[in-house]
Structure formats: C-alpha cells, structure tokens
Design an enzyme around this catalytic site. Structure first.
Site, mmCIF file in Angstrom:
data_model
loop_
_atom_site.group_PDB
_atom_site.id
_atom_site.type_symbol
_atom_site.label_atom_id
_atom_site.label_comp_id
_atom_site.label_asym_id
_atom_site.label_seq_id
_atom_site.Cartn_x
_atom_site.Cartn_y
_atom_site.Cartn_z
ATOM 1 N N ALA A 150 0.800 -1.226 0.000
ATOM 2 C CA ALA A 150 0.000 0.000 0.000
ATOM 3 C C ALA A 150 0.836 1.281 0.000
ATOM 4 O O ALA A 150 0.284 2.368 -0.106
ATOM 5 C CB ALA A 150 -0.936 0.009 1.202
ATOM 6 N N CYS A 151 2.129 1.169 0.100
ATOM 7 C CA CYS A 151 3.011 2.339 0.183
ATOM 8 C C CYS A 151 3.046 3.090 -1.154
ATOM 9 O O CYS A 151 3.249 2.502 -2.214
ATOM 10 C CB CYS A 151 4.418 1.877 0.573
ATOM 11 S SG CYS A 151 5.681 3.139 0.473
ATOM 12 N N ASP A 152 2.851 4.406 -1.111
ATOM 13 C CA ASP A 152 2.863 5.222 -2.329
ATOM 14 C C ASP A 152 4.209 5.174 -3.048
ATOM 15 O O ASP A 152 4.256 5.129 -4.277
ATOM 16 C CB ASP A 152 2.509 6.675 -2.006
ATOM 17 C CG ASP A 152 1.037 6.847 -1.663
ATOM 18 O OD1 ASP A 152 0.227 5.976 -2.032
ATOM 19 O OD2 ASP A 152 0.703 7.857 -1.028
ATOM 20 N N LYS A 161 4.414 2.007 -4.953
ATOM 21 C CA LYS A 161 3.600 2.063 -6.164
ATOM 22 C C LYS A 161 4.335 2.800 -7.275
ATOM 23 O O LYS A 161 4.320 2.377 -8.435
ATOM 24 C CB LYS A 161 2.256 2.727 -5.870
ATOM 25 C CG LYS A 161 1.354 1.891 -4.979
ATOM 26 C CD LYS A 161 0.086 2.639 -4.610
ATOM 27 C CE LYS A 161 -0.748 1.845 -3.632
ATOM 28 N NZ LYS A 161 -1.932 2.586 -3.195
#
Length: 115
Positions: A10-12, A15
């Site tokens: 889920a880490c930006d 991504k």
C-alpha cells in the site's frame, strides 16, 4: 531482467517504483515484508551492503509511534531488532538486482538499471 523488490503493497513510494519498473519492461518479484516478514539473514545482508542507517525509516509513523526508549540511543543491534519486530520500519522499497541493492526510490537511480 528480473529484479526483486521488497516493501509494503500500500506504500505510495512502492507504487511509484513498481510503476516505473513496469513502464521500463522490467519484470519484478514483489515481497511484501509487512505480510511475509523479512529474515534476519536477509536484513543482515542488506545492512552489510548499505548500512543499518540507510534501512531504518525514521520518518514514518511506525517509528514515531515507538516508545521513546526504543527511539533513543540506537545501535545497529537495537535497530535490527526493531526492524525484525516491525518490518514497516524498513525503508522502502529495497530493490535487489543481482548483487546490487538500492534503498528508496529515485527515478534517476532506477534508470541506471535500464540504461
């Protein structure tokens, strides 16, 4: 080219790193160390390559939520124990391309992989 990328799904930043690699046609194997953990041996290998200070994410909420005693007087042994107990403390992503290890995501650094 096949690279291994370690981090949290889920880490930006993760991504962005994965999108960059995908856009360059680089095949990756993803390891979510929040879900799957990280072994002491793997962590020791990363530390030998880049140092524990480069791996410890002091700017994240996980670090800030630690008790004050855990955040003070950090040594390598203390940092390793914290990262093993709380994998979210490991800066992300950690990218392994053969023997090369990159910590964090900077497009210009990742561009070396495809250049």
């Amino acid at each position: 080219m096949l690279v291994h990328i370690f981090g949290i799904k889920a880490c930006d930043t993760m991504k962005k790193a994965r999108a960059f690699l995908e856009a360059q046609g680089i095949e990756t194997v993803f390891h979510d160390y929040k879900v799957e953990g990280v072994t002491a041996d793997r962590l020791s290998g990363w530390i030998a390559a880049v140092g524990w200070e480069a791996l410890l994410n002091r700017s994240g909420t996980t670090f800030r939520k630690l008790p004050e005693a855990d955040r003070q007087d950090l040594t390598e042994a203390k940092a390793v124990a914290l990262m093993l107990a709380h994998p979210s403390l490991i800066r992300r992503p950690v990218l392994m391309n053969g023997a090369e290890i990159l910590v964090g995501f900077k497009p210009e650094t990742y561009a070396r992989l495809v250049g």
